[in-house]
Scaffold this active site. Structure first.
Site, PDB file in Angstrom:
ATOM      1  N   ASP A  51      11.762   3.421   3.452  1.00 17.31           N
ATOM      2  CA  ASP A  51      11.910   2.143   3.737  1.00 17.31           C
ATOM      3  C   ASP A  51      13.163   1.482   4.356  1.00 17.31           C
ATOM      4  O   ASP A  51      13.833   2.163   3.808  1.00 17.31           O
ATOM      5  CB  ASP A  51      11.114   1.074   2.950  1.00 17.31           C
ATOM      6  CG  ASP A  51      10.434  -0.216   3.088  1.00 17.31           C
ATOM      7  OD1 ASP A  51       9.227  -0.074   3.020  1.00 17.31           O
ATOM      8  OD2 ASP A  51      10.996  -1.075   3.554  1.00 17.31           O
TER       9      ASP A  51
ATOM     10  N   TYR B 126      -0.539  -7.658  16.986  1.00 15.94           N
ATOM     11  CA  TYR B 126      -0.506  -6.825  15.878  1.00 15.94           C
ATOM     12  C   TYR B 126      -1.930  -5.690  16.954  1.00 15.94           C
ATOM     13  O   TYR B 126      -2.534  -4.323  16.279  1.00 15.94           O
ATOM     14  CB  TYR B 126      -0.902  -7.746  14.868  1.00 15.94           C
ATOM     15  CG  TYR B 126      -1.099  -6.773  13.280  1.00 15.94           C
ATOM     16  CD1 TYR B 126      -0.041  -5.824  12.914  1.00 15.94           C
ATOM     17  CD2 TYR B 126      -2.699  -6.219  12.932  1.00 15.94           C
ATOM     18  CE1 TYR B 126      -0.654  -5.286  11.611  1.00 15.94           C
ATOM     19  CE2 TYR B 126      -2.712  -5.744  11.714  1.00 15.94           C
ATOM     20  CZ  TYR B 126      -1.729  -4.584  11.383  1.00 15.94           C
ATOM     21  OH  TYR B 126      -2.493  -5.028   9.934  1.00 15.94           O
TER      22      TYR B 126
ATOM     23  N   VAL C 195      11.767   3.402  10.796  1.00 12.86           N
ATOM     24  CA  VAL C 195      11.003   4.251  11.655  1.00 12.86           C
ATOM     25  C   VAL C 195      11.286   4.254  12.997  1.00 12.86           C
ATOM     26  O   VAL C 195      10.767   5.217  13.735  1.00 12.86           O
ATOM     27  CB  VAL C 195       9.367   4.147  11.473  1.00 12.86           C
ATOM     28  CG1 VAL C 195       9.398   4.614   9.569  1.00 12.86           C
ATOM     29  CG2 VAL C 195       8.896   2.495  11.690  1.00 12.86           C
TER      30      VAL C 195
ATOM     31  N   MET D  27       0.642  -0.919   0.049  1.00  7.82           N
ATOM     32  CA  MET D  27      -0.353  -0.171   0.092  1.00  7.82           C
ATOM     33  C   MET D  27       1.161   1.284   0.343  1.00  7.82           C
ATOM     34  O   MET D  27       0.553   2.271  -0.700  1.00  7.82           O
ATOM     35  CB  MET D  27      -0.600  -0.358   1.047  1.00  7.82           C
ATOM     36  CG  MET D  27      -2.257  -0.642   1.057  1.00  7.82           C
ATOM     37  SD  MET D  27      -3.178  -0.470   2.445  1.00  7.82           S
ATOM     38  CE  MET D  27      -3.083  -1.936   2.963  1.00  7.82           C
TER      39      MET D  27
ATOM     40  N   LYS E 154      -2.302  -1.608  16.370  1.00  8.31           N
ATOM     41  CA  LYS E 154      -3.369  -0.587  15.840  1.00  8.31           C
ATOM     42  C   LYS E 154      -4.205   0.010  16.731  1.00  8.31           C
ATOM     43  O   LYS E 154      -4.688   1.265  16.088  1.00  8.31           O
ATOM     44  CB  LYS E 154      -3.107  -1.947  14.980  1.00  8.31           C
ATOM     45  CG  LYS E 154      -2.643  -2.541  13.539  1.00  8.31           C
ATOM     46  CD  LYS E 154      -2.130  -1.016  12.664  1.00  8.31           C
ATOM     47  CE  LYS E 154      -0.964  -1.901  11.945  1.00  8.31           C
ATOM     48  NZ  LYS E 154      -0.285  -0.284  11.398  1.00  8.31           N
TER      49      LYS E 154
HETATM   50  N1  LIG Z   1      -2.121  -5.848   3.612  1.00  8.92           N
HETATM   51  C1  LIG Z   1      -3.434  -5.638   4.689  1.00  8.92           C
HETATM   52  O1  LIG Z   1      -4.344  -6.227   3.982  1.00  8.92           O
HETATM   53  C2  LIG Z   1      -3.665  -4.209   5.569  1.00  8.92           C
HETATM   54  C3  LIG Z   1      -5.135  -4.673   6.067  1.00  8.92           C
HETATM   55  C4  LIG Z   1      -5.339  -3.632   7.268  1.00  8.92           C
HETATM   56  C5  LIG Z   1      -3.840  -2.907   7.969  1.00  8.92           C
HETATM   57  N2  LIG Z   1      -3.007  -2.530   7.196  1.00  8.92           N
HETATM   58  C6  LIG Z   1      -1.557  -1.490   7.438  1.00  8.92           C
HETATM   59  O2  LIG Z   1      -1.339  -0.975   5.737  1.00  8.92           O
HETATM   60  C7  LIG Z   1      -0.138  -0.510   6.397  1.00  8.92           C
HETATM   61  C8  LIG Z   1       0.957  -1.139   4.867  1.00  8.92           C
HETATM   62  O3  LIG Z   1       0.827  -2.666   4.933  1.00  8.92           O
HETATM   63  P1  LIG Z   1       0.919  -3.436   4.034  1.00  8.92           P
HETATM   64  O4  LIG Z   1       0.522  -4.459   4.489  1.00  8.92           O
HETATM   65  O5  LIG Z   1       0.759  -2.522   2.178  1.00  8.92           O
HETATM   66  O6  LIG Z   1       2.338  -4.102   4.182  1.00  8.92           O
HETATM   67  P2  LIG Z   1       3.578  -4.472   3.283  1.00  8.92           P
HETATM   68  O7  LIG Z   1       4.751  -5.740   4.191  1.00  8.92           O
HETATM   69  O8  LIG Z   1       3.498  -4.732   2.058  1.00  8.92           O
HETATM   70  O9  LIG Z   1       4.909  -3.001   3.617  1.00  8.92           O
HETATM   71  C9  LIG Z   1       5.001  -2.875   4.458  1.00  8.92           C
HETATM   72  C10 LIG Z   1       6.631  -2.096   4.195  1.00  8.92           C
HETATM   73  O10 LIG Z   1       7.054  -1.254   4.952  1.00  8.92           O
HETATM   74  C11 LIG Z   1       8.617  -1.239   5.402  1.00  8.92           C
HETATM   75  N3  LIG Z   1       8.893  -1.631   7.089  1.00  8.92           N
HETATM   76  C12 LIG Z   1       9.096  -2.710   7.563  1.00  8.92           C
HETATM   77  N4  LIG Z   1       9.374  -1.876   8.934  1.00  8.92           N
HETATM   78  C13 LIG Z   1      10.350  -0.534   8.646  1.00  8.92           C
HETATM   79  C14 LIG Z   1      10.735  -0.331   9.756  1.00  8.92           C
HETATM   80  N5  LIG Z   1      11.355  -0.316  10.712  1.00  8.92           N
HETATM   81  N6  LIG Z   1      10.884   1.040   9.032  1.00  8.92           N
HETATM   82  C15 LIG Z   1      10.933   1.422   7.638  1.00  8.92           C
HETATM   83  N7  LIG Z   1       9.879   0.627   6.983  1.00  8.92           N
HETATM   84  C16 LIG Z   1       9.949  -0.546   7.679  1.00  8.92           C
HETATM   85  C17 LIG Z   1       8.667  -2.766   5.713  1.00  8.92           C
HETATM   86  O11 LIG Z   1      10.010  -2.978   4.306  1.00  8.92           O
HETATM   87  C18 LIG Z   1       8.026  -3.319   3.895  1.00  8.92           C
HETATM   88  O12 LIG Z   1       8.206  -2.360   2.653  1.00  8.92           O
HETATM   89  C19 LIG Z   1       0.658  -1.506   7.547  1.00  8.92           C
HETATM   90  O13 LIG Z   1       1.124  -0.234   8.579  1.00  8.92           O
HETATM   91  C20 LIG Z   1      -0.613  -1.879   8.254  1.00  8.92           C
HETATM   92  O14 LIG Z   1      -0.427  -2.745   9.250  1.00  8.92           O
HETATM   93  C21 LIG Z   1      -1.977  -4.026   5.965  1.00  8.92           C
END
Ligand SMILES: NC(=O)c1ccc[n+]([C@@H]2O[C@H](COP(=O)([O-])OP(=O)(O)OC[C@H]3O[C@@H](n4cnc5c(N)ncnc54)[C@H](O)[C@@H]3O)[C@@H](O)[C@H]2O)c1
Length: 247
Positions: free
Chosen positions: A37, A152, A61, A18, A156
């Site tokens: 990232d 998790y 982060v 996302m 959140k």
């Molecule tokens: N995918 C889903 O279905 C879903 C649903 C609800 C909420 N979310 C939330 O949406 C957001 C994006 O989710 P996604 O599935 O696209 O994530 P993803 O796992 O595809 O990508 C997450 C990115 O964050 C980076 N990352 C992880 N730890 C880090 C750190 N310490 N410092 C910097 N970067 C870091 C990773 O390298 C990765 O590129 C997140 O906050 C997640 O909790 C996702």
């Protein structure tokens, strides 16, 4: 003319999923964007593809010094800071009986401390810009209990709660702070695709729209919250889950 023309933004966790989509949509709408990232190669490649309005900065982060570099880079790149999307996070599915206290600390460090530091560091440059918009990415796991989501979910729910206090305190400076709560979103690292049609039917039965979402459907909400079209919206929870959490 784009809806974010002249704005300067940061998107964390923008190398994939996302975050990558949010960065792409913000650039398409005219913003100058710093993508951050841990994954430098993927982040650099995406920033290059997005062109001169995008720049990648490697960041963990959880590290304060990294945040200082990122904020400096965004102000240098965009001349100011208007938008911060706190998207980076980690996720696993594990029973409450199996997670250790150290597991929980690791989850909270990235998903909560990372968001906390971003909000704190964005205040000064956003005040200098006359205001701003911060979007903290939570989840529907931050609105309800979901099996296997103890650590998790705790992280959140914390993002959701912290967002409200930040919104109250920062409103006086014209800084809006909102949380978004996606459901199951395809094309992301955290999405587990159903293994077969039977599993798909069962899982999607609980979603009013009977399907997972796409990354761009979440990015449209990010664009709206980043833009002046949402100028009177702060401290709110924005659910984008196809109706998964209605019941
Ligand atoms: N995918 C889903 O279905 C879903 C649903 C609800 C909420 N979310 C939330 O949406 C957001 C994006 O989710 P996604 O599935 O696209 O994530 P993803 O796992 O595809 O990508 C997450 C990115 O964050 C980076 N990352 C992880 N730890 C880090 C750190 N310490 N410092 C910097 N970067 C870091 C990773 O390298 C990765 O590129 C997140 O906050 C997640 O909790 C996702």
């Amino acid at each position: 003319m784009g809806r974010l023309e002249g704005k300067s933004a940061i998107v964390t966790g923008a190398a994939q999923g996302m975050g990558a989509s949010h960065a792409r949509r913000l650039v398409e709408e005219g913003a100058r964007v710093v993508l951050t990232d841990l994954q430098a190669d993927r982040g650099e490649a995406l920033a290059k593809e997005l062109g001169d309005d995008a720049r990648f900065v490697e960041q963990n982060v959880t590290r304060e010094a990294d945040w200082d570099r990122v904020i400096d880079a965004a102000v240098a790149h965009g001349g100011r800071l208007d938008v911060l999307v706190n998207n980076a996070a980690i996720h696993w599915v594990r029973s409450v009986q199996k997670d250790s206290a150290d597991d929980l600390r690791r989850m909270l460090d990235v998903n909560v401390v990372g968001v906390f530091l971003g909000v704190q560091r964005a205040i000064a440059p956003m005040r200098a810009a006359g205001g701003g918009s911060i979007v903290n990415v939570s989840s529907i796991a931050g609105t309800r209990g979901i099996p296997g989501h103890g650590a998790y979910g705790a992280s959140k729910w914390a993002v959701r709660g912290f967002t409200k206090t930040a919104a109250i305190e920062l409103g006086v400076h014209g800084i809006r702070v909102n949380s978004i709560h996606p459901g199951a979103i395809e094309g992301t690292g955290m999405f587990s695709a159903p293994e077969d049609d039977a599993q798909r039917d069962t899982e999607y039965q609980a979603i009013a729209l009977r399907r997972a979402g796409g990354v761009r459907e979440v990015s449209e909400l990010i664009v709206f919250l980043a833009s002046d079209a949402s100028s009177y919206i702060t401290g709110a929870e924005h659910i984008v889950d196809g109706g998964r959490s209605i019941w």
